[in-house]
Scaffold this motif. Structure first.
Motif, PDB file in Angstrom:
ATOM      1  N   MET A 114     -39.901  19.225  75.587  1.00 46.66           N
ATOM      2  CA  MET A 114     -39.745  18.447  76.818  1.00 46.66           C
ATOM      3  C   MET A 114     -40.290  17.036  76.649  1.00 46.66           C
ATOM      4  SD  MET A 114     -38.024  20.298  78.765  1.00 46.66           S
ATOM      5  CE  MET A 114     -38.088  19.183  80.177  1.00 46.66           C
ATOM      6  N   ARG A 146     -37.604  15.116  75.109  1.00 41.25           N
ATOM      7  CA  ARG A 146     -36.576  14.754  76.085  1.00 41.25           C
ATOM      8  C   ARG A 146     -37.021  13.567  76.929  1.00 41.25           C
ATOM      9  NH1 ARG A 146     -32.067  16.207  78.498  1.00 41.25           N
ATOM     10  NH2 ARG A 146     -31.829  16.171  80.760  1.00 41.25           N
ATOM     11  N   LYS A 151     -35.329   9.793  77.312  1.00 43.08           N
ATOM     12  CA  LYS A 151     -34.778   9.387  78.613  1.00 43.08           C
ATOM     13  C   LYS A 151     -35.888   8.713  79.429  1.00 43.08           C
ATOM     14  CE  LYS A 151     -31.678  11.741  80.674  1.00 43.08           C
ATOM     15  NZ  LYS A 151     -30.914  12.748  81.457  1.00 43.08           N
ATOM     16  N   ALA A 177     -38.114  16.358  85.358  1.00 48.22           N
ATOM     17  CA  ALA A 177     -38.018  17.117  84.108  1.00 48.22           C
ATOM     18  C   ALA A 177     -38.499  18.549  84.320  1.00 48.22           C
ATOM     19  CB  ALA A 177     -38.835  16.438  83.016  1.00 48.22           C
ATOM     20  N   LEU A 208     -32.106  22.078  77.184  1.00 39.93           N
ATOM     21  CA  LEU A 208     -32.089  20.690  77.658  1.00 39.93           C
ATOM     22  C   LEU A 208     -32.103  19.711  76.487  1.00 39.93           C
ATOM     23  CD1 LEU A 208     -34.608  20.972  80.627  1.00 39.93           C
ATOM     24  CD2 LEU A 208     -32.131  20.702  80.774  1.00 39.93           C
ATOM     25  N   ALA A 209     -32.933  19.999  75.473  1.00 45.11           N
ATOM     26  CA  ALA A 209     -33.005  19.096  74.327  1.00 45.11           C
ATOM     27  C   ALA A 209     -31.679  19.043  73.592  1.00 45.11           C
ATOM     28  CB  ALA A 209     -34.119  19.550  73.380  1.00 45.11           C
ATOM     29  N   GLY A 229     -28.990  16.959  75.264  1.00 45.26           N
ATOM     30  CA  GLY A 229     -29.174  15.514  75.195  1.00 45.26           C
ATOM     31  C   GLY A 229     -28.823  14.891  73.856  1.00 45.26           C
ATOM     32  N   ARG A 245     -37.135  14.331  68.221  1.00 49.57           N
ATOM     33  CA  ARG A 245     -36.904  15.136  69.434  1.00 49.57           C
ATOM     34  C   ARG A 245     -37.524  16.523  69.324  1.00 49.57           C
ATOM     35  NH1 ARG A 245     -32.222  13.532  73.218  1.00 49.57           N
ATOM     36  NH2 ARG A 245     -31.938  11.345  72.669  1.00 49.57           N
TER      37      ARG A 245
END
Length: 692
Positions: free
Chosen positions: A235, A238, A242, A250, A350-351, A354, A400
Motif C-alpha cells: 500500500m 501504491r 499516486k 487508500a 490494488l498494486a 496500478g 512498488r
C-alpha cells in the motif's frame, strides 16, 4: 528519507562486517521497524545452553508477516558471535515446492568452502539424515561456530538432517507452519506490527509529512492491512505511485478490495481450502496480543494463521532411543496459502491494477524465470525487450514492493525475485491473461538466451574449444573469463532449474537439450562442478533421449551416470547404469558403446571382489574390441582379464593373457604400455615363485 530500525544489544565477538557469508543473506528491506520484543525473544533463546547439538530457533509467521526480514535482522546483529561464518539456504521454492535437505546440504557445504567433489552422490532416497551430503555437512560443522539461516522451512523432515551435534553452531529457521518432530523448539510467533511500528513504517515509506498530516487515515490503513509488513509495503508503494490518493481513501480501497477478493477469484485453479484464522480487527495476531512472547506449551506450538492439514502433534511418549533428540518427521506439509480474505491479497490486487501493461506483463512473465529470480539478462528474454528497458521495469516493480531485491550478481548486476507470497496469484493471472503460445514463446526465448550465455562463457573460459556464438548485445555480454566463471557459478542453480523445468514440461526439448550440452561443457571449466550437478544433467539427457527414442544418446548418458557413481565408489548403482547402457547400445547396434558398458560393468565386479564375473565381463568386452580392430583397447582388456585370473589363483591363464597383451602392445609400438604390463607379469611370477 529517515530510516527507523529496531535495535538490540550488540553481540560480542568479531565485528559483524568481518564475518564471512553475510553477503549471502537476502538483501532485506532497507527500512525495518518494530519487532523489538521478538528480537529480544530470539536473543534470549539463542543463549540457552544446548547439550550435544546445535540449538534451534524457529521464527514462525504467516506469509507476509516479515519473518525473513526479521531473521536477516537478527542474523546481522548476532553474526559477530559466529566467526566461522553465516550460511543461508531457502528450503522451499517460490511456488511452494519442497527443497530436499540433500540439495540444501550441498549448497551449505559449498558456502563453507568444502570440496563437494569428495561428497558421494545421493542414495536412492537422498532425503534423510543418512544422505552423504547431510552427513558431510554435519561433520564439517563440528568444531566450528557457524550461524545457519534456513528460510521458509516446510517441515521438520527438511530441517533435522541438517542439524549437527555441535552446540557452538546456531540454527535459525523460518516457517509458516509448526515444525512438529523436533524436540525443545519454542517458536517465536509473529503477528502484526504494533500501531507505533506500523505508523513508522508507513511514514518512512510514504513520507512523514503525508502520514503525519493524516494520523487517523494512517491508523485506518494500518488496521486495514492487518498491520502486516508485506501489505503495508504494497500500500505504501501504491501511495508513492499516486500522490493524489488520500491515505484515508487508500484504506477504504483496501477494505473494498479485500471484500471483493473474498467473493471472486481470477479464473484458474483455486488454492486448497484450509482452516485459517482471519486477522483480528485491530490488525494484531496472537503473537502481538501476547506482546511477542514465544509460544507456550508443547513442542511445535501452532503459529498464528493457517496450519497445514497434515500437521499433527507428536505422541506424548514416542518409542525412540533415549539418546535420540529428534522424532521421525511427519509427512511433508502442503504450502500454507494466503487466504482470500487476507489484506495481503487486497493490497496486491490494488498494486497490480496500478501497473502499466508492460509492467504487468513483466511481473507475470517472471513466474517463468528459473527459481523466479531474474536480472535484466533473463527478464529481457522473457518479454522480448532490450536489457536496459527490462532493468528499468524491474526497478519500477521493486519500487512498488512487488519484487524482492536479491544480492547483486558478481558483476554488480541487480537481481530480483518474485516473493513466494505473491507467486501463486501471479501464476493464475498469467494463465488467465497470457495466451499459451505467448507463454511458450517466452520460455523458448529464455532457454535460447541461457544457451547463448552459457556457450559464450565456455568460449571465454577455454578459447581452444573453438569459437563461441555470435557476440551478445553489449549489456548482455560476459566481459572476461573471470566474469564468465562468476556468472556460471552464481547462476548455476537457476540454470539447472531452468533446464529441469523445460525437460519436465517436455515441449522444448530441443532448446533444453542444447542448454544441457552447453552446461556439461562449461561447468567443468569452472573447476567447481559438483558431481551431483553433473549427475542431474546426465539424468536429464537420459530423460530426453528415452522420450524421443534415441538409444545411442540414452546409452551415452547411462555410461556417464555409471562413471559418476563409480567415481563415488557406489559400485552396485554404477553396475546398474552400465547394464542399462548395454541394452540401449545393443538396440542402437553401437559396438563401441557396448564395449564401454561391458568394461564398466566388469570394473564394478572387480571392485566388489567378484573376480569370476569380472573375468567374464572383461572377456565379453575383449571380444567386442577385437571385432572392432581396436588394438589398444584389446591390450588393456587382456591385462584386465589377466588380473581377474590372478585374483582367482589361475596363474597359468593370467600369465597367458599378460603375454598376449605384451604381444599386442609390441605390435602397435606402445612402449609405455609394454613396461607397465611387463612389470605386472614380473610381479605375478615373483609372487607365484614365493608361494602365493
Amino acid at each position: 528519507m529517515a530510516r527507523k530500525t529496531a535495535t538490540m544489544e550488540a553481540g560480542t565477538g568479531a565485528p559483524a562486517e568481518r564475518v564471512p557469508g553475510l553477503d549471502r543473506l537476502p538483501a532485506g528491506p532497507a527500512l525495518f521497524v518494530g519487532r523489538r520484543t521478538e528480537l529480544a525473544a530470539l536473543r534470549a533463546a539463542a543463549v540457552r545452553p544446548a547439550e550435544g547439538r546445535s540449538p534451534v530457533l524457529v521464527l514462525a509467521g504467516r506469509p507476509g508477516s516479515g519473518r525473513t526480514a526479521l531473521a536477516v535482522r537478527f542474523a546481522v546483529t548476532v553474526a559477530g558471535q559466529y566467526p566461522d561464518g553465516v550460511l543461508f539456504a531457502r528450503l522451499s521454492a517460490p511456488d511452494g515446492g519442497r527443497v530436499p535437505p540433500a540439495r540444501a546440504a550441498r549448497r551449505l557445504l559449498e558456502q563453507l568452502g568444502a570440496d563437494t567433489a569428495d561428497v558421494p552422490l545421493p542414495g536412492a532416497a537422498g532425503d534423510g539424515r543418512d544422505d552423504p551430503a547431510c552427513v558431510a555437512l554435519r561433520a564439517a560443522l563440528t568444531g566450528r561456530r557457524v550461524l545457519l539461516v534456513l528460510d521458509d522451512v516446510r517441515d521438520a523432515g527438511q530441517l533435522w538432517p541438517l542439524l549437527a551435534d555441535e552446540p557452538g553452531c546456531l540454527v535459525l529457521a523460518t516457517t509458516a507452519g509448526p515444525l512438529t518432530g523436533i524436540e525443545d523448539i519454542d517458536p517465536v510467533i509473529l503477528g502484526g506490527l504494533d500501531r507505533t511500528a506500523a505508523a513508522e513504517l508507513l511514514g518512512d515509506l510514504v513520507g512523514g509529512t503525508r502520514i503525519g498530516c493524516d494520523p487517523v487515515g494512517a491508523a485506518d490503513l494500518a488496521e486495514a492491512c492487518g498491520s502486516q509488513p508485506a501489505a503495508l509495503r504494497l500500500m505504501a508503494g501504491r501511495l508513492r505511485g499516486k500522490p493524489e490518493l488520500a491515505v484515508t481513501e487508500a484504506a477504504k480501497e483496501l477494505l473494498r478490495a479485500v471484500a471483493e477478493a473474498g467473493k471472486a477469484e481470477p479464473e484458474g485453479v483455486k488454492e486448497p481450502v484450509e482452516a485459517v484464522e482471519p486477522p483480528a480487527p485491530n490488525g494484531k495476531g496472537k503473537g502481538e496480543q501476547g506482546k511477542g512472547e514465544r509460544g507456550k506449551g508443547r513442542r511445535g506450538a501452532a503459529v498464528t494463521g493457517p496450519e497445514p492439514v497434515a500437521a499433527v502433534d507428536p505422541p506424548a511418549e514416542p518409542a525412540r532411543d533415549p539418546a535420540a533428540w529428534v522424532w521421525p518427521g511427519p509427512e511433508p506439509a502442503e504450502p500454507v496459502p494466503v487466504p482470500d480474505n487476507d489484506p495481503l491479497v487486497g493490497a496486491f490486487t490494488l498494486a497490480y491494477a496500478g501497473l502499466t501493461a508492460a509492467q504487468a506483463r513483466m511481473l507475470r512473465a517472471l513466474t517463468l524465470a528459473p527459481a523466479q529470480s531474474a536480472d535484466p539478462r533473463t527478464a529481457s528474454a522473457l518479454v522480448g525487450c532490450p536489457a536496459p528497458e527490462a532493468a528499468t521495469t524491474l526497478a519500477a516493480l521493486a519500487e512498488r514492493e512487488l519484487l524482492a531485491e536479491e544480492p547483486p550478481a558478481a558483476d554488480g548486476t541487480a537481481r530480483y525475485r518474485v516473493p513466494g507470497r505473491l507467486h501463486p496469484r501471479l501464476v493464475r493471472l498469467r494463465e488467465r491473461d497470457d495466451r499459451p503460445a505467448e507463454i511458450e514463446l517466452a520460455r523458448a526465448r529464455l532457454l535460447e538466451r541461457l544457451v547463448r550465455l552459457t556457450e559464450s562463457a565456455r568460449s571465454l573460459l577455454d578459447p581452444s574449444e573453438g569459437a563461441g556464438p555470435d557476440p551478445l548485445p553489449g549489456p548482455l555480454r560476459l566481459k572476461s573469463a573471470a566474469h564468465a566463471r562468476e556468472w556460471l557459478l552464481g547462476e548455476r542453480d537457476p540454470l539447472l532449474g531452468a533446464v529441469a523445468d523445460a525437460i519436465g514440461q517436455g515441449d522444448l526439448d530441443g532448446s533444453a537439450g542444447r542448454l544441457v550440452t552447453a552446461l556439461l561443457r562449461s561447468l567443468p571449466l569452472t573447476g567447481a562442478a559438483a558431481p551431483a550437478d553433473l549427475h542431474q544433467l546426465h539424468e536429464l539427457v537420459l530423460t530426453v533421449a528415452e522420450r524421443h527414442g534415441r538409444p545411442r544418446r540414452a546409452s551415452a548418458a547411462l555410461l556417464n551416470l555409471g562413471d559418476l557413481q563409480a567415481a563415488a565408489g557406489r559400485w552396485e548403482q554404477a553396475s546398474g547404469h552400465y547394464r542399462a547402457a548395454l541394452e540401449h547400445a545393443r538396440t542402437a547396434d553401437d559396438e563401441a558403446l557396448c564395449a564401454r558398458a561391458l568394461e564398466g560393468a566388469a570394473g564394478c565386479h572387480r571392485a566388489l571382489g567378484d573376480a569370476v564375473r569380472a573375468a567374464d565381463w572383461y572377456g565379453r568386452a575383449l571380444g567386442v574390441r577385437q571385432s572392432m580392430g581396436d588394438q589398444a583397447a584389446e591390450a588393456r582388456l587382456l591385462a584386465r582379464v589377466a588380473e581377474a585370473h590372478a585374483a582367482q589363483r589361475r596363474f597359468d591363464e593370467a600369465e597367458r593373457e599378460y603375454r598376449a597383451s605384451l604381444s599386442v602392445l609390441r605390435r602397435i609400438g606402445d612402449e609405455r604400455g609394454r613396461e607397465a604390463v611387463a612389470a605386472a607379469l614380473a610381479e605375478l611370477r615373483e609372487r607365484v615363485s614365493a608361494g602365493w
